[in-house]
Design a protein around this motif. Structure first.
Motif, mmCIF file in Angstrom:
data_model
loop_
_atom_site.group_PDB
_atom_site.id
_atom_site.type_symbol
_atom_site.label_atom_id
_atom_site.label_comp_id
_atom_site.label_asym_id
_atom_site.label_seq_id
_atom_site.Cartn_x
_atom_site.Cartn_y
_atom_site.Cartn_z
ATOM 1 N N LEU A 217 6.975 7.875 -7.333
ATOM 2 C CA LEU A 217 7.486 6.644 -7.930
ATOM 3 C C LEU A 217 6.740 6.387 -9.234
ATOM 4 C CD1 LEU A 217 9.266 4.106 -7.685
ATOM 5 C CD2 LEU A 217 7.436 3.051 -6.365
ATOM 6 N N ALA A 218 7.483 6.374 -10.320
ATOM 7 C CA ALA A 218 6.883 6.129 -11.635
ATOM 8 C C ALA A 218 7.253 4.732 -12.117
ATOM 9 C CB ALA A 218 7.378 7.164 -12.633
ATOM 10 N N PRO A 219 6.297 4.017 -12.679
ATOM 11 C CA PRO A 219 6.619 2.689 -13.200
ATOM 12 C C PRO A 219 7.511 2.780 -14.434
ATOM 13 C CG PRO A 219 4.313 3.224 -13.622
ATOM 14 C CD PRO A 219 4.882 4.338 -12.818
ATOM 15 N N ALA A 220 8.361 1.785 -14.586
ATOM 16 C CA ALA A 220 9.256 1.705 -15.743
ATOM 17 C C ALA A 220 8.649 0.839 -16.834
ATOM 18 C CB ALA A 220 10.607 1.148 -15.321
ATOM 19 N N GLY A 221 7.549 0.186 -16.517
ATOM 20 C CA GLY A 221 6.890 -0.678 -17.483
ATOM 21 C C GLY A 221 5.733 -1.403 -16.824
ATOM 22 N N LEU A 222 5.149 -2.313 -17.571
ATOM 23 C CA LEU A 222 4.025 -3.104 -17.078
ATOM 24 C C LEU A 222 4.315 -4.581 -17.302
ATOM 25 C CD1 LEU A 222 1.107 -1.028 -18.635
ATOM 26 C CD2 LEU A 222 1.957 -0.899 -16.289
ATOM 27 N N ARG B 99 11.504 15.349 9.057
ATOM 28 C CA ARG B 99 11.334 16.790 9.255
ATOM 29 C C ARG B 99 10.477 17.059 10.475
ATOM 30 N NH1 ARG B 99 9.028 19.110 3.972
ATOM 31 N NH2 ARG B 99 9.514 17.244 2.858
ATOM 32 N N VAL B 100 10.773 18.149 11.139
ATOM 33 C CA VAL B 100 10.014 18.557 12.304
ATOM 34 C C VAL B 100 8.977 19.580 11.857
ATOM 35 C CG1 VAL B 100 10.134 19.666 14.567
ATOM 36 C CG2 VAL B 100 11.981 18.155 13.817
ATOM 37 N N PRO B 101 7.702 19.354 12.147
ATOM 38 C CA PRO B 101 6.667 20.313 11.747
ATOM 39 C C PRO B 101 6.968 21.714 12.291
ATOM 40 C CG PRO B 101 5.672 18.306 12.568
ATOM 41 C CD PRO B 101 7.148 18.219 12.851
ATOM 42 N N GLY B 102 6.768 22.713 11.453
ATOM 43 C CA GLY B 102 6.978 24.081 11.875
ATOM 44 C C GLY B 102 8.383 24.597 11.622
ATOM 45 N N GLN B 103 9.328 23.728 11.308
ATOM 46 C CA GLN B 103 10.690 24.157 11.019
ATOM 47 C C GLN B 103 10.885 24.220 9.515
ATOM 48 O OE1 GLN B 103 13.518 21.526 12.831
ATOM 49 N NE2 GLN B 103 13.668 22.796 14.637
ATOM 50 N N ALA C 155 0.831 -1.211 0.000
ATOM 51 C CA ALA C 155 0.000 0.000 0.000
ATOM 52 C C ALA C 155 0.868 1.264 0.000
ATOM 53 C CB ALA C 155 -0.936 0.000 1.200
ATOM 54 N N ALA C 156 2.009 1.219 0.668
ATOM 55 C CA ALA C 156 2.923 2.367 0.679
ATOM 56 C C ALA C 156 3.474 2.608 -0.722
ATOM 57 C CB ALA C 156 4.058 2.137 1.668
ATOM 58 N N ILE C 157 3.787 1.540 -1.436
ATOM 59 C CA ILE C 157 4.279 1.676 -2.812
ATOM 60 C C ILE C 157 3.189 2.306 -3.677
ATOM 61 C CG2 ILE C 157 5.090 0.428 -4.844
ATOM 62 C CD1 ILE C 157 7.158 0.507 -2.551
ATOM 63 N N ARG C 158 1.962 1.871 -3.509
ATOM 64 C CA ARG C 158 0.855 2.458 -4.279
ATOM 65 C C ARG C 158 0.684 3.931 -3.941
ATOM 66 N NH1 ARG C 158 -1.339 -2.577 -2.903
ATOM 67 N NH2 ARG C 158 -2.606 -1.670 -1.244
ATOM 68 N N LYS C 159 0.840 4.283 -2.682
ATOM 69 C CA LYS C 159 0.718 5.676 -2.260
ATOM 70 C C LYS C 159 1.831 6.519 -2.860
ATOM 71 C CE LYS C 159 -2.093 7.100 0.354
ATOM 72 N NZ LYS C 159 -3.397 7.678 -0.012
ATOM 73 N N TRP C 160 3.053 6.002 -2.911
ATOM 74 C CA TRP C 160 4.166 6.725 -3.536
ATOM 75 C C TRP C 160 3.844 6.999 -5.001
ATOM 76 C CZ3 TRP C 160 8.936 3.456 -1.581
ATOM 77 C CH2 TRP C 160 9.052 3.587 -0.192
ATOM 78 N N ARG C 161 3.218 6.023 -5.675
ATOM 79 C CA ARG C 161 2.807 6.233 -7.073
ATOM 80 C C ARG C 161 1.763 7.324 -7.172
ATOM 81 N NH1 ARG C 161 0.501 1.938 -10.611
ATOM 82 N NH2 ARG C 161 0.736 3.601 -12.112
ATOM 83 N N ALA D 10 14.647 3.649 -8.951
ATOM 84 C CA ALA D 10 13.468 4.486 -8.708
ATOM 85 C C ALA D 10 12.868 4.202 -7.333
ATOM 86 C CB ALA D 10 12.423 4.260 -9.802
ATOM 87 N N VAL D 11 12.837 2.930 -6.957
ATOM 88 C CA VAL D 11 12.302 2.549 -5.641
ATOM 89 C C VAL D 11 13.190 3.119 -4.533
ATOM 90 C CG1 VAL D 11 11.814 0.602 -4.103
ATOM 91 C CG2 VAL D 11 11.137 0.496 -6.511
ATOM 92 N N ALA D 12 14.490 3.002 -4.690
ATOM 93 C CA ALA D 12 15.423 3.508 -3.674
ATOM 94 C C ALA D 12 15.300 5.029 -3.526
ATOM 95 C CB ALA D 12 16.851 3.128 -4.035
ATOM 96 N N LEU D 13 15.175 5.739 -4.629
ATOM 97 C CA LEU D 13 15.045 7.195 -4.560
ATOM 98 C C LEU D 13 13.725 7.616 -3.910
ATOM 99 C CD1 LEU D 13 16.502 8.175 -8.039
ATOM 100 C CD2 LEU D 13 17.582 8.472 -5.795
ATOM 101 N N ALA D 14 12.651 6.907 -4.219
ATOM 102 C CA ALA D 14 11.360 7.214 -3.602
ATOM 103 C C ALA D 14 11.406 6.935 -2.098
ATOM 104 C CB ALA D 14 10.253 6.393 -4.261
ATOM 105 N N GLU D 15 12.046 5.844 -1.722
ATOM 106 C CA GLU D 15 12.174 5.515 -0.299
ATOM 107 C C GLU D 15 12.991 6.582 0.420
ATOM 108 O OE1 GLU D 15 13.819 2.029 2.684
ATOM 109 O OE2 GLU D 15 14.580 2.131 0.641
ATOM 110 N N LYS D 16 14.103 6.989 -0.165
ATOM 111 C CA LYS D 16 14.953 8.002 0.449
ATOM 112 C C LYS D 16 14.192 9.311 0.644
ATOM 113 C CE LYS D 16 19.231 10.559 -0.229
ATOM 114 N NZ LYS D 16 20.344 10.835 -1.136
ATOM 115 N N ALA D 17 13.466 9.739 -0.377
ATOM 116 C CA ALA D 17 12.700 10.982 -0.284
ATOM 117 C C ALA D 17 11.627 10.884 0.800
ATOM 118 C CB ALA D 17 12.064 11.306 -1.634
ATOM 119 N N THR D 18 10.976 9.747 0.875
ATOM 120 C CA THR D 18 9.923 9.551 1.875
ATOM 121 C C THR D 18 10.499 9.575 3.286
ATOM 122 O OG1 THR D 18 8.600 8.268 0.340
ATOM 123 C CG2 THR D 18 8.137 7.954 2.682
#
Length: 68
Positions: A30-35, A61-65, A19-25, A47-55
Motif C-alpha cells: 500500500l503506497a500513500p497517494a499524499g500526505l 493459501r494453504v501452506p505447502g501448495q 497497525a495492519a494498514i501500517r504493515k501493508w505499507r 489502493a486500499v481495496a487492492l491491498a486488502e484483496k491481495a492480503t
C-alpha cells in the motif's frame, strides 16, 4: 478529485486495525497517494481495496501448495 483516506479511516473501511494498514505499507502493498498537513500518509480508496484483496487472497493459501 478523489477523496483520500487516513490510515485509521482505511482500517475502518477494511475492518482491520490501523497497525495492519501500517504493515501493508511496510511490506510495499500500500503506497500513500499524499500526505496530510501533519505529514501523515493518505491513501486512495482503490489502493486500499487492492491491498486488502491481495492480503485476503494470500491468507486463503494453504501452506505447502503451489498456485495453479
Amino acid at each position: 478529485m478523489e477523496d483520500l483516506l487516513t490510515g485509521p479511516q482505511a482500517a475502518e473501511l477494511c475492518g482491520v486495525t490501523p497497525a495492519a494498514i501500517r504493515k501493508w505499507r511496510q511490506r510495499g502493498q500500500l503506497a500513500p497517494a499524499g500526505l496530510d498537513e501533519r505529514g501523515r500518509p493518505l491513501f486512495t480508496q482503490l489502493a486500499v481495496a487492492l491491498a486488502e484483496k491481495a492480503t485476503r487472497q494470500r491468507a486463503r493459501r494453504v501452506p505447502g501448495q503451489r498456485a495453479a
